[in-house]
Design a protein around this motif. Structure first.
Motif, PDB file in Angstrom:
ATOM      1  N   ASN A  78       0.821  -1.215   0.000  1.00 48.00           N
ATOM      2  CA  ASN A  78       0.000   0.000   0.000  1.00 48.00           C
ATOM      3  C   ASN A  78       0.853   1.262   0.000  1.00 48.00           C
ATOM      4  O   ASN A  78       0.483   2.272  -0.604  1.00 48.00           O
ATOM      5  CB  ASN A  78      -0.911   0.025   1.227  1.00 48.00           C
ATOM      6  CG  ASN A  78      -1.988  -1.043   1.185  1.00 48.00           C
ATOM      7  OD1 ASN A  78      -2.341  -1.536   0.114  1.00 48.00           O
ATOM      8  ND2 ASN A  78      -2.509  -1.400   2.342  1.00 48.00           N
ATOM      9  N   LEU A  79       1.974   1.228   0.691  1.00 46.37           N
ATOM     10  CA  LEU A  79       2.827   2.409   0.835  1.00 46.37           C
ATOM     11  C   LEU A  79       3.836   2.553  -0.297  1.00 46.37           C
ATOM     12  O   LEU A  79       4.546   3.557  -0.361  1.00 46.37           O
ATOM     13  CB  LEU A  79       3.557   2.351   2.176  1.00 46.37           C
ATOM     14  CG  LEU A  79       2.645   2.479   3.413  1.00 46.37           C
ATOM     15  CD1 LEU A  79       3.359   2.014   4.666  1.00 46.37           C
ATOM     16  CD2 LEU A  79       2.170   3.908   3.571  1.00 46.37           C
ATOM     17  N   ALA A  80       3.909   1.582  -1.176  1.00 40.62           N
ATOM     18  CA  ALA A  80       4.890   1.621  -2.271  1.00 40.62           C
ATOM     19  C   ALA A  80       4.479   2.640  -3.327  1.00 40.62           C
ATOM     20  O   ALA A  80       3.309   2.735  -3.690  1.00 40.62           O
ATOM     21  CB  ALA A  80       5.023   0.243  -2.911  1.00 40.62           C
ATOM     22  N   THR A  81       5.463   3.379  -3.823  1.00 40.90           N
ATOM     23  CA  THR A  81       5.234   4.345  -4.903  1.00 40.90           C
ATOM     24  C   THR A  81       6.017   3.981  -6.161  1.00 40.90           C
ATOM     25  O   THR A  81       6.089   4.771  -7.093  1.00 40.90           O
ATOM     26  CB  THR A  81       5.604   5.769  -4.441  1.00 40.90           C
ATOM     27  OG1 THR A  81       6.955   5.785  -3.982  1.00 40.90           O
ATOM     28  CG2 THR A  81       4.684   6.235  -3.323  1.00 40.90           C
ATOM     29  N   VAL A  82       6.612   2.798  -6.187  1.00 45.54           N
ATOM     30  CA  VAL A  82       7.196   2.222  -7.404  1.00 45.54           C
ATOM     31  C   VAL A  82       6.561   0.842  -7.558  1.00 45.54           C
ATOM     32  O   VAL A  82       6.007   0.295  -6.609  1.00 45.54           O
ATOM     33  CB  VAL A  82       8.736   2.123  -7.319  1.00 45.54           C
ATOM     34  CG1 VAL A  82       9.354   3.485  -7.069  1.00 45.54           C
ATOM     35  CG2 VAL A  82       9.165   1.140  -6.244  1.00 45.54           C
ATOM     36  N   PRO A  83       6.601   0.249  -8.757  1.00 52.36           N
ATOM     37  CA  PRO A  83       5.973  -1.055  -8.954  1.00 52.36           C
ATOM     38  C   PRO A  83       6.502  -2.086  -7.961  1.00 52.36           C
ATOM     39  O   PRO A  83       7.706  -2.334  -7.891  1.00 52.36           O
ATOM     40  CB  PRO A  83       6.354  -1.420 -10.393  1.00 52.36           C
ATOM     41  CG  PRO A  83       6.595  -0.105 -11.057  1.00 52.36           C
ATOM     42  CD  PRO A  83       7.183   0.783 -10.007  1.00 52.36           C
ATOM     43  N   SER A  84       5.595  -2.686  -7.184  1.00 52.44           N
ATOM     44  CA  SER A  84       5.989  -3.583  -6.098  1.00 52.44           C
ATOM     45  C   SER A  84       5.030  -4.760  -6.017  1.00 52.44           C
ATOM     46  O   SER A  84       3.813  -4.594  -6.156  1.00 52.44           O
ATOM     47  CB  SER A  84       5.983  -2.840  -4.757  1.00 52.44           C
ATOM     48  OG  SER A  84       6.827  -1.711  -4.783  1.00 52.44           O
ATOM     49  N   VAL A  85       5.594  -5.926  -5.759  1.00 52.24           N
ATOM     50  CA  VAL A  85       4.790  -7.129  -5.531  1.00 52.24           C
ATOM     51  C   VAL A  85       5.388  -7.909  -4.371  1.00 52.24           C
ATOM     52  O   VAL A  85       6.557  -7.730  -4.015  1.00 52.24           O
ATOM     53  CB  VAL A  85       4.721  -8.033  -6.779  1.00 52.24           C
ATOM     54  CG1 VAL A  85       3.999  -7.338  -7.918  1.00 52.24           C
ATOM     55  CG2 VAL A  85       6.108  -8.501  -7.207  1.00 52.24           C
ATOM     56  N   LEU A  86       4.560  -8.764  -3.797  1.00 56.29           N
ATOM     57  CA  LEU A  86       5.011  -9.683  -2.748  1.00 56.29           C
ATOM     58  C   LEU A  86       4.731 -11.090  -3.249  1.00 56.29           C
ATOM     59  O   LEU A  86       3.592 -11.405  -3.613  1.00 56.29           O
ATOM     60  CB  LEU A  86       4.267  -9.401  -1.446  1.00 56.29           C
ATOM     61  CG  LEU A  86       4.705 -10.167  -0.184  1.00 56.29           C
ATOM     62  CD1 LEU A  86       4.343  -9.366   1.075  1.00 56.29           C
ATOM     63  CD2 LEU A  86       4.076 -11.553  -0.092  1.00 56.29           C
ATOM     64  N   VAL A  87       5.771 -11.922  -3.286  1.00 58.23           N
ATOM     65  CA  VAL A  87       5.636 -13.279  -3.806  1.00 58.23           C
ATOM     66  C   VAL A  87       5.688 -14.268  -2.655  1.00 58.23           C
ATOM     67  O   VAL A  87       6.711 -14.393  -1.970  1.00 58.23           O
ATOM     68  CB  VAL A  87       6.741 -13.604  -4.825  1.00 58.23           C
ATOM     69  CG1 VAL A  87       6.530 -15.010  -5.393  1.00 58.23           C
ATOM     70  CG2 VAL A  87       6.752 -12.581  -5.959  1.00 58.23           C
ATOM     71  N   GLU A  88       4.571 -14.939  -2.415  1.00 59.66           N
ATOM     72  CA  GLU A  88       4.536 -16.069  -1.486  1.00 59.66           C
ATOM     73  C   GLU A  88       4.959 -17.285  -2.300  1.00 59.66           C
ATOM     74  O   GLU A  88       4.187 -17.834  -3.079  1.00 59.66           O
ATOM     75  CB  GLU A  88       3.131 -16.254  -0.913  1.00 59.66           C
ATOM     76  CG  GLU A  88       2.613 -15.076  -0.088  1.00 59.66           C
ATOM     77  CD  GLU A  88       3.125 -15.069   1.350  1.00 59.66           C
ATOM     78  OE1 GLU A  88       4.070 -15.859   1.654  1.00 59.66           O
ATOM     79  OE2 GLU A  88       2.604 -14.291   2.161  1.00 59.66           O
ATOM     80  N   CYS A  89       6.214 -17.680  -2.146  1.00 63.38           N
ATOM     81  CA  CYS A  89       6.800 -18.681  -3.044  1.00 63.38           C
ATOM     82  C   CYS A  89       6.229 -20.080  -2.859  1.00 63.38           C
ATOM     83  O   CYS A  89       6.254 -20.891  -3.803  1.00 63.38           O
ATOM     84  CB  CYS A  89       8.314 -18.736  -2.839  1.00 63.38           C
ATOM     85  SG  CYS A  89       9.182 -17.218  -3.286  1.00 63.38           S
ATOM     86  N   ALA A  90       5.722 -20.376  -1.674  1.00 66.75           N
ATOM     87  CA  ALA A  90       5.236 -21.721  -1.382  1.00 66.75           C
ATOM     88  C   ALA A  90       4.461 -21.677  -0.072  1.00 66.75           C
ATOM     89  O   ALA A  90       4.482 -20.667   0.643  1.00 66.75           O
ATOM     90  CB  ALA A  90       6.411 -22.703  -1.276  1.00 66.75           C
ATOM     91  N   ASN A  91       3.793 -22.780   0.249  1.00 69.53           N
ATOM     92  CA  ASN A  91       3.105 -22.931   1.534  1.00 69.53           C
ATOM     93  C   ASN A  91       3.950 -23.822   2.435  1.00 69.53           C
ATOM     94  O   ASN A  91       4.040 -25.032   2.223  1.00 69.53           O
ATOM     95  CB  ASN A  91       1.721 -23.537   1.314  1.00 69.53           C
ATOM     96  CG  ASN A  91       0.980 -23.782   2.618  1.00 69.53           C
ATOM     97  OD1 ASN A  91       1.384 -23.282   3.674  1.00 69.53           O
ATOM     98  ND2 ASN A  91      -0.097 -24.544   2.555  1.00 69.53           N
TER      99      ASN A  91
END
Length: 280
Positions: A239-252
């Motif tokens: 939410n606070l990012a001002t550049v392209p940002s993602v979070l990758v949950e690589c596995a469970n």
């Protein structure tokens, strides 16, 4: 008495007949076309604005499926989730802004496999391998933490890291702790968007990450999101990012097969290579 008009003279009749015969009519030969002259030059009235030349087409952010092209030497921020000393008494539970008018805990301890392999160790290992791959290709890499033996940083600090580093993109590396029956990866992005970077580029980055992970043989999560994508409004760092940002949950981590993947050096390398290929 009035006089009648005199009949036309023969030579006048002949002239009239000749004129009538010379007019174009059915079956007559067409008149010769005028000789071509120099091409005319369009003119613009004084004071009329001249339209600009059309701009060349600009390629989309993802010119090839599965990629998010970056300019040579661009900066990429890698955010290894959590940290080694996060836990009770570490002070990570105090509230910080979540980017949507609320608060979130500064940080958390993260998940772990059934036999105790912690998420913070996994994210640190994969982030290091990813950084090596990107640096070898000429990108500048900035990590949000410099070891796996500290506390934090808080999620609001992580969210601001991309702008602070002048980054072209941010990837936050995580692993989930869902139900044991679920497996696979998913990619989180901020939605609804809060700024121009989130409005289009972040989603393009998320799509590229999903395509790259799938292209490397990884399965989209069976228990959350849709097709590997997970639109979220509760992740402060996004939410606070001002550049392209993602979070990758690589596995469970709670799933036995996924746990075996993340514990394996070969599995961690495969994941790092898939994330690096996002920018190929």
């Amino acid at each position: 008495m009035p006089t009648l008009p005199r009949p036309p003279r023969p030579f006048l009749v002949a002239v009239l007949v000749a004129l009538l015969c010379s007019c174009a009519g059915p079956g007559s030969a067409p008149a010769a076309a005028p000789a071509p002259g120099p091409p005319s030059t369009p003119t613009v009235a004084p004071g009329t604005p001249v339209p600009p030349e059309p701009s060349p087409a600009v390629p989309t952010a993802s010119a090839r499926p599965g990629t998010f092209p970056l300019p040579p030497g661009a900066t990429v921020v890698i955010d290894p989730g959590h940290n080694g000393r996060n836990g009770p008494g570490s002070g990570i539970d105090h509230p910080v802004p979540d980017g949507r008018g609320g608060t979130k805990p500064c940080n958390t301890t993260g998940a772990s496999t059934a036999d105790g392999y912690p998420e913070h160790a996994f994210t640190w290992a994969v982030s290091g391998l990813l950084a090596d791959r990107l640096r070898a290709r000429g990108y500048r890499v900035v990590l949000t933490r410099d070891s796996d033996d500290g506390v934090g940083p808080c999620v609001d600090v992580r969210g601001a890291a991309g702008a602070r580093a002048g980054a072209a993109a941010v990837i936050s590396v995580h692993a989930d702790g869902g139900a044991t029956s679920g497996h696979g990866f998913h990619v989180l992005y901020s939605s609804p968007p809060l700024n121009p970077a989130q409005r289009g580029p972040a989603r393009t980055l998320a799509d590229a990450a999903v395509a790259s992970m799938r292209g490397a043989g990884f399965t989209p999560a069976t228990y959350i999101g849709r097709g590997g994508l997970d639109a979220r409004d509760d992740i402060a760092g996004l939410n606070l990012a001002t550049v392209p940002s993602v979070l990758v949950e690589c596995a469970n981590l709670r799933n036995p097969a996924d746990a075996a993947l993340v514990r394996s050096p070969q599995g961690r390398q495969r994941l790092a290579d898939a994330l690096a290929a996002v920018f190929a």
